[in-house]
Motif scaffolding. Structure first.
Motif, PDB file in Angstrom:
ATOM      1  N   MET A   1      44.869  46.297  24.467  1.00 19.77           N
ATOM      2  CA  MET A   1      46.130  45.923  23.871  1.00 19.77           C
ATOM      3  C   MET A   1      46.978  45.146  24.869  1.00 19.77           C
ATOM      4  SD  MET A   1      48.848  48.385  22.024  1.00 19.77           S
ATOM      5  CE  MET A   1      50.143  48.655  23.174  1.00 19.77           C
ATOM      6  N   SER A   2      46.992  45.627  26.139  1.00 19.55           N
ATOM      7  CA  SER A   2      47.799  44.909  27.130  1.00 19.55           C
ATOM      8  C   SER A   2      47.206  43.540  27.418  1.00 19.55           C
ATOM      9  CB  SER A   2      47.908  45.715  28.421  1.00 19.55           C
ATOM     10  OG  SER A   2      46.644  45.832  29.035  1.00 19.55           O
ATOM     11  N   ALA A   3      45.902  43.403  27.289  1.00  9.17           N
ATOM     12  CA  ALA A   3      45.260  42.109  27.526  1.00  9.17           C
ATOM     13  C   ALA A   3      45.731  41.080  26.509  1.00  9.17           C
ATOM     14  CB  ALA A   3      43.747  42.253  27.466  1.00  9.17           C
ATOM     15  N   LEU A   4      45.823  41.472  25.270  1.00  8.76           N
ATOM     16  CA  LEU A   4      46.203  40.539  24.229  1.00  8.76           C
ATOM     17  C   LEU A   4      47.707  40.310  24.174  1.00  8.76           C
ATOM     18  CD1 LEU A   4      43.807  41.742  21.414  1.00  8.76           C
ATOM     19  CD2 LEU A   4      43.541  39.780  22.929  1.00  8.76           C
ATOM     20  N   SER A   5      48.487  41.300  24.595  1.00  9.34           N
ATOM     21  CA  SER A   5      49.930  41.159  24.483  1.00  9.34           C
ATOM     22  C   SER A   5      50.541  40.373  25.644  1.00  9.34           C
ATOM     23  CB  SER A   5      50.588  42.536  24.402  1.00  9.34           C
ATOM     24  OG  SER A   5      50.374  43.242  25.605  1.00  9.34           O
ATOM     25  N   GLN A   6      49.866  40.265  26.778  1.00 10.94           N
ATOM     26  CA  GLN A   6      50.469  39.637  27.944  1.00 10.94           C
ATOM     27  C   GLN A   6      49.973  38.227  28.215  1.00 10.94           C
ATOM     28  OE1 GLN A   6      49.840  42.211  31.229  1.00 10.94           O
ATOM     29  NE2 GLN A   6      51.105  43.847  30.416  1.00 10.94           N
ATOM     30  N   GLU A   7      48.982  37.760  27.543  1.00 12.88           N
ATOM     31  CA  GLU A   7      48.381  36.479  27.888  1.00 12.88           C
ATOM     32  C   GLU A   7      49.070  35.273  27.249  1.00 12.88           C
ATOM     33  OE1 GLU A   7      46.095  35.657  30.149  1.00 12.88           O
ATOM     34  OE2 GLU A   7      46.181  37.725  30.765  1.00 12.88           O
ATOM     35  N   ASP A   8      49.631  35.405  26.090  1.00  8.77           N
ATOM     36  CA  ASP A   8      50.323  34.303  25.404  1.00  8.77           C
ATOM     37  C   ASP A   8      49.454  33.061  25.261  1.00  8.77           C
ATOM     38  OD1 ASP A   8      52.605  35.869  25.228  1.00  8.77           O
ATOM     39  OD2 ASP A   8      53.338  35.177  27.173  1.00  8.77           O
ATOM     40  N   GLY A   9      48.180  33.232  24.957  1.00 10.96           N
ATOM     41  CA  GLY A   9      47.299  32.094  24.731  1.00 10.96           C
ATOM     42  C   GLY A   9      46.751  31.451  25.986  1.00 10.96           C
ATOM     43  N   ALA A  11      44.621  32.721  28.010  1.00 13.37           N
ATOM     44  CA  ALA A  11      43.245  33.146  28.262  1.00 13.37           C
ATOM     45  C   ALA A  11      42.254  32.070  27.874  1.00 13.37           C
ATOM     46  CB  ALA A  11      42.952  34.433  27.486  1.00 13.37           C
ATOM     47  N   GLN A  12      42.632  31.149  27.028  1.00 13.74           N
ATOM     48  CA  GLN A  12      41.710  30.098  26.604  1.00 13.74           C
ATOM     49  C   GLN A  12      41.395  29.143  27.741  1.00 13.74           C
ATOM     50  OE1 GLN A  12      43.859  28.440  23.378  1.00 13.74           O
ATOM     51  NE2 GLN A  12      43.377  30.103  21.969  1.00 13.74           N
ATOM     52  N   LEU A  13      42.229  29.100  28.779  1.00 15.36           N
ATOM     53  CA  LEU A  13      42.002  28.222  29.917  1.00 15.36           C
ATOM     54  C   LEU A  13      40.963  28.766  30.881  1.00 15.36           C
ATOM     55  CD1 LEU A  13      45.730  27.361  30.692  1.00 15.36           C
ATOM     56  CD2 LEU A  13      44.087  25.996  29.396  1.00 15.36           C
ATOM     57  N   LEU A  14      40.667  30.067  30.812  1.00 14.31           N
ATOM     58  CA  LEU A  14      39.760  30.715  31.749  1.00 14.31           C
ATOM     59  C   LEU A  14      38.419  31.016  31.097  1.00 14.31           C
ATOM     60  CD1 LEU A  14      42.200  33.376  33.217  1.00 14.31           C
ATOM     61  CD2 LEU A  14      41.456  31.299  34.331  1.00 14.31           C
ATOM     62  N   SER A  15      37.391  31.091  31.925  1.00  9.27           N
ATOM     63  CA  SER A  15      36.109  31.571  31.417  1.00  9.27           C
ATOM     64  C   SER A  15      36.259  33.066  31.138  1.00  9.27           C
ATOM     65  CB  SER A  15      35.004  31.321  32.433  1.00  9.27           C
ATOM     66  OG  SER A  15      35.195  32.152  33.567  1.00  9.27           O
ATOM     67  N   LEU A  16      35.349  33.622  30.374  1.00 11.49           N
ATOM     68  CA  LEU A  16      35.437  35.025  29.993  1.00 11.49           C
ATOM     69  C   LEU A  16      35.403  35.925  31.225  1.00 11.49           C
ATOM     70  CD1 LEU A  16      35.634  36.902  27.591  1.00 11.49           C
ATOM     71  CD2 LEU A  16      33.145  36.966  27.492  1.00 11.49           C
ATOM     72  N   GLU A  17      34.518  35.619  32.164  1.00  7.69           N
ATOM     73  CA  GLU A  17      34.418  36.418  33.389  1.00  7.69           C
ATOM     74  C   GLU A  17      35.707  36.339  34.200  1.00  7.69           C
ATOM     75  OE1 GLU A  17      31.784  36.627  37.495  1.00  7.69           O
ATOM     76  OE2 GLU A  17      31.144  35.334  35.856  1.00  7.69           O
ATOM     77  N   SER A  18      36.258  35.168  34.323  1.00  6.90           N
ATOM     78  CA  SER A  18      37.513  34.994  35.061  1.00  6.90           C
ATOM     79  C   SER A  18      38.660  35.724  34.387  1.00  6.90           C
ATOM     80  CB  SER A  18      37.856  33.509  35.180  1.00  6.90           C
ATOM     81  OG  SER A  18      36.848  32.813  35.848  1.00  6.90           O
ATOM     82  N   TRP A  19      38.693  35.685  33.075  1.00 10.84           N
ATOM     83  CA  TRP A  19      39.754  36.362  32.334  1.00 10.84           C
ATOM     84  C   TRP A  19      39.668  37.866  32.545  1.00 10.84           C
ATOM     85  CZ3 TRP A  19      39.715  38.763  27.148  1.00 10.84           C
ATOM     86  CH2 TRP A  19      41.004  39.028  26.677  1.00 10.84           C
ATOM     87  N   ARG A  22      40.845  38.701  35.997  1.00 11.37           N
ATOM     88  CA  ARG A  22      42.312  38.644  36.074  1.00 11.37           C
ATOM     89  C   ARG A  22      42.936  39.887  35.443  1.00 11.37           C
ATOM     90  NH1 ARG A  22      46.041  33.692  33.902  1.00 11.37           N
ATOM     91  NH2 ARG A  22      48.039  34.593  34.445  1.00 11.37           N
ATOM     92  N   LEU A  23      42.412  40.310  34.286  1.00 13.18           N
ATOM     93  CA  LEU A  23      42.934  41.508  33.629  1.00 13.18           C
ATOM     94  C   LEU A  23      42.723  42.740  34.497  1.00 13.18           C
ATOM     95  CD1 LEU A  23      41.841  40.942  29.928  1.00 13.18           C
ATOM     96  CD2 LEU A  23      44.130  40.773  30.888  1.00 13.18           C
ATOM     97  N   ALA A  24      41.553  42.832  35.141  1.00  9.30           N
ATOM     98  CA  ALA A  24      41.275  43.975  36.006  1.00  9.30           C
ATOM     99  C   ALA A  24      42.238  44.005  37.185  1.00  9.30           C
ATOM    100  CB  ALA A  24      39.827  43.926  36.492  1.00  9.30           C
ATOM    101  N   LEU A  25      42.494  42.849  37.794  1.00 12.52           N
ATOM    102  CA  LEU A  25      43.439  42.789  38.910  1.00 12.52           C
ATOM    103  C   LEU A  25      44.840  43.204  38.466  1.00 12.52           C
ATOM    104  CD1 LEU A  25      42.479  39.498  40.781  1.00 12.52           C
ATOM    105  CD2 LEU A  25      42.235  41.840  41.589  1.00 12.52           C
ATOM    106  N   GLN A  26      45.259  42.731  37.303  1.00 20.22           N
ATOM    107  CA  GLN A  26      46.589  43.097  36.809  1.00 20.22           C
ATOM    108  C   GLN A  26      46.672  44.600  36.529  1.00 20.22           C
ATOM    109  OE1 GLN A  26      47.043  40.528  33.427  1.00 20.22           O
ATOM    110  NE2 GLN A  26      47.658  38.761  34.664  1.00 20.22           N
ATOM    111  N   ALA A  27      45.606  45.174  35.961  1.00 20.45           N
ATOM    112  CA  ALA A  27      45.603  46.609  35.677  1.00 20.45           C
ATOM    113  C   ALA A  27      45.640  47.422  36.965  1.00 20.45           C
ATOM    114  CB  ALA A  27      44.371  46.973  34.858  1.00 20.45           C
ATOM    115  N   ILE A  28      44.890  46.987  37.961  1.00 25.54           N
ATOM    116  CA  ILE A  28      44.888  47.689  39.246  1.00 25.54           C
ATOM    117  C   ILE A  28      46.272  47.633  39.881  1.00 25.54           C
ATOM    118  CG2 ILE A  28      44.000  47.567  41.611  1.00 25.54           C
ATOM    119  CD1 ILE A  28      41.292  46.731  40.367  1.00 25.54           C
ATOM    120  N   LEU A  29      46.893  46.466  39.860  1.00 24.36           N
ATOM    121  CA  LEU A  29      48.229  46.343  40.440  1.00 24.36           C
ATOM    122  C   LEU A  29      49.244  47.204  39.700  1.00 24.36           C
ATOM    123  CD1 LEU A  29      48.318  42.522  41.257  1.00 24.36           C
ATOM    124  CD2 LEU A  29      48.101  44.433  42.850  1.00 24.36           C
TER     125      LEU A  29
END
Length: 167
Positions: A1-9, A11-19, A22-29
């Motif tokens: 849910m946080s992945a979809l609510s914080q990206e504002d579109g 995520a389309q600029l990143l590859s799936l692995e990169s996205w 990035r989500l994992a880093l944000q969650a860890i922080l």
């Protein structure tokens, strides 16, 4: 849910692995800042009791203790690292961690993502939200630090400097 609510579109600029990275880093922080008072938890200690049940009778039913496997029947699985390779990797990571302790967090993150993880400068820029020139500068700063800290005959130094060349 946080992945979809914080990206504002974005995520389309990143590859799936990169996205996902990035989500994992944000969650860890987020977890680090939310749980800052739990620093006394040991990561080396056991998390709970071991789940040891039953006996080894089922194994011994087919494999008797006096059975042996002839050496010529053993074929090495090349996808599995040997104990020597595992120890060399652990030593390399410990040495790299010790060397990178004196590097700024942003520089260290960019260096590890570029050199060890294989991300491109543009991918790292999108992951971290920094301009590509700043990412290149971060990798360069970490590279200079490594040149100063590791001896010139070190294999690790040569490997890191070779991998961290930035255009």
């Amino acid at each position: 849910m946080s992945a979809l609510s914080q990206e504002d579109g974005r995520a389309q600029l990143l590859s799936l692995e990169s996205w996902f990275h990035r989500l994992a880093l944000q969650a860890i922080l987020r977890l680090i800042t939310a749980n800052a008072d739990t620093a006394s938890i040991s990561l080396d200690g056991p998390a709970g009791t071991q789940n040891v049940t039953g006996s080894d009778e089922n194994v011994l039913q087919y494999h008797q203790p006096d059975d042996s496997l002839p050496e010529e029947s053993i074929i090495r699985d090349v996808s599995v690292r040997t104990p020597e390779e595992i120890m060399a990797g652990d030593e390399m990571l410990a040495q790299l961690e010790a060397v990178l302790r004196g590097v700024d967090t942003q520089d260290r993150e960019a260096f590890v993502l570029f050199t060890l993880e294989g991300f491109t400068v543009e991918e790292i820029a999108r992951l971290t939200g920094h301009p590509p020139d700043q990412v290149r500068q971060s990798v360069h700063q970490a590279r200079i630090h490594i040149q100063q800290k590791l001896p010139s005959q070190s294999q690790l130094r040569g490997s890191l400097l070779r991998r961290s060349r930035v255009a």
